[in-house]
Design an enzyme around this catalytic site. Sequence first.
Site, mmCIF file in Angstrom:
data_model
loop_
_atom_site.group_PDB
_atom_site.id
_atom_site.type_symbol
_atom_site.label_atom_id
_atom_site.label_comp_id
_atom_site.label_asym_id
_atom_site.label_seq_id
_atom_site.Cartn_x
_atom_site.Cartn_y
_atom_site.Cartn_z
ATOM 1 N N PRO A 109 0.833 -1.197 0.000
ATOM 2 C CA PRO A 109 0.000 0.000 0.000
ATOM 3 C C PRO A 109 0.876 1.258 0.000
ATOM 4 C CG PRO A 109 -0.033 -1.059 2.160
ATOM 5 C CD PRO A 109 0.743 -1.968 1.252
ATOM 6 N N VAL A 110 0.434 2.267 -0.721
ATOM 7 C CA VAL A 110 1.192 3.526 -0.817
ATOM 8 C C VAL A 110 0.872 4.406 0.391
ATOM 9 C CG1 VAL A 110 1.407 5.661 -2.151
ATOM 10 C CG2 VAL A 110 1.263 3.466 -3.313
ATOM 11 N N ALA A 112 1.911 4.157 3.486
ATOM 12 C CA ALA A 112 1.743 3.434 4.749
ATOM 13 C C ALA A 112 3.034 3.420 5.556
ATOM 14 C CB ALA A 112 1.284 2.010 4.469
ATOM 15 N N GLY A 113 4.112 3.998 5.019
ATOM 16 C CA GLY A 113 5.392 3.989 5.723
ATOM 17 C C GLY A 113 6.286 2.837 5.298
ATOM 18 N N GLY A 115 7.833 2.746 2.465
ATOM 19 C CA GLY A 115 8.868 3.236 1.542
ATOM 20 C C GLY A 115 8.511 3.057 0.078
ATOM 21 N N SER A 117 7.197 5.275 -1.998
ATOM 22 C CA SER A 117 7.569 6.393 -2.875
ATOM 23 C C SER A 117 9.050 6.291 -3.230
ATOM 24 C CB SER A 117 7.225 7.745 -2.250
ATOM 25 O OG SER A 117 7.998 7.966 -1.096
ATOM 26 N N ASP A 160 14.914 5.522 3.193
ATOM 27 C CA ASP A 160 14.041 4.732 2.322
ATOM 28 C C ASP A 160 14.670 4.489 0.946
ATOM 29 O OD1 ASP A 160 12.357 4.951 4.459
ATOM 30 O OD2 ASP A 160 10.615 5.639 3.314
HETATM 31 O O1 PMV Z 1 6.931 6.501 7.974
HETATM 32 P P1 PMV Z 1 8.341 6.063 7.877
HETATM 33 O O2 PMV Z 1 8.580 4.600 7.802
HETATM 34 O O3 PMV Z 1 9.128 6.829 6.858
HETATM 35 O O4 PMV Z 1 8.989 6.394 9.282
HETATM 36 C C1 PMV Z 1 9.172 7.661 9.771
HETATM 37 C C2 PMV Z 1 10.245 7.545 10.799
HETATM 38 C C3 PMV Z 1 10.329 8.717 11.737
HETATM 39 O O5 PMV Z 1 11.380 8.419 12.631
HETATM 40 C C4 PMV Z 1 9.055 8.911 12.505
HETATM 41 C C5 PMV Z 1 10.622 9.997 10.994
HETATM 42 C C6 PMV Z 1 11.993 10.089 10.383
HETATM 43 O O6 PMV Z 1 12.168 10.950 9.502
HETATM 44 O O7 PMV Z 1 12.907 9.369 10.772
#
Ligand code: PMV
Length: 330
Positions: A109-110, A112-113, A115, A117, A160
């Site tokens: 899923p886009v 969602a964290g 990576g 993108s 990422d």
């Molecule tokens: O949403 P993600 O997986 O890119 O995680 C963000 C991680 C944080 O520590 C909350 C923010 C960051 O820039 O490191």
Amino acid sequence: MVTVRAPGKVILYGEHAVVYGEPALAMAIDKYVYVTARVRGDNKINITAMDLRLVGVSVTILENGDIVAKTDYGAVISALSYVKRALELAMEYVGEKKGVDLVIRSEMPVGAGLGTSAAVSVGTILAYIRALGYDIEKRDLARLAWQVEKDVQGAASPTDTAMATFGGVMYIKPEGSDVTMEPVKPGAEVPLIIGYIPRTATTKELVAMVRRKYETMREIIEPIIRTIGLITRRGREALERGDLELMGALMNINHGLLDSLGVSTRQLNEIVYAARNAGALGSKLTGAGGGGCMIALSDKADVKRAIELMGGYVLSARLDNEGAKVISEE
Ligand code: PMV
């Protein structure tokens, strides 16, 4: 015609604390964004994005740069600004500008964290450059893709894009305004079940919320952040030894501390606990929180079912060791 793939990632330990100079541990997963590129005879760029956030959409970028899409899905359009910038930088890199048909497909899923993108940016650059008949070294690929993220988002961590390029597990160490990454070799296979629910807050909002707490209650928040840093260091050692039990126990503590910072949600907590009760060795939210993803250290069907019962969407994942790679060339 060239098809490449680039992996997504999860954060095993250390999110949010990494913003305050503590280390984090990230793992590339065997869930990919696939990009197929076919060079055209004209200057037109045609993008077909399948499964980005689980919907299909067909889009054309006109020669004047306008994007014409048959959808109003915000996340998909935002993924397309990464594609556009990635193509511009790839064209600059090889010093050649040709139209291209791109087909982009995501197993994740886009937004969602995971990576996606970054994987879209890495995949687009590699596919386009190879379709034109050129090559690019991974170091340059990671650098260009990071530039895409910075240009589109204003600011971006290199994590990422490095994970999508190199794969593996990386120990991320902030050093002043710089970030260095050390590859880590796991001593055992790490089976993960990823649960996903819709997000209610953006990464930016969550990072700002933690910052406000840090500023108003520093003596309380500071030790929490330092303890998360310690968990990441011990988590790395446990991973290197292949000690999954300890890894799980550390994930549980890491989750409790993230919850204490206020970045979890009721539903995310329910899923995290359901996974543990169903037999996972450990579980925690992963990424910025506010909904989004959690990971459970397990490969048990019971754990998947428990996550689904609590309303989560499930992906199973293992380590990707290869990073971005060409999977077919005709
Ligand atoms: O949403 P993600 O997986 O890119 O995680 C963000 C991680 C944080 O520590 C909350 C923010 C960051 O820039 O490191």
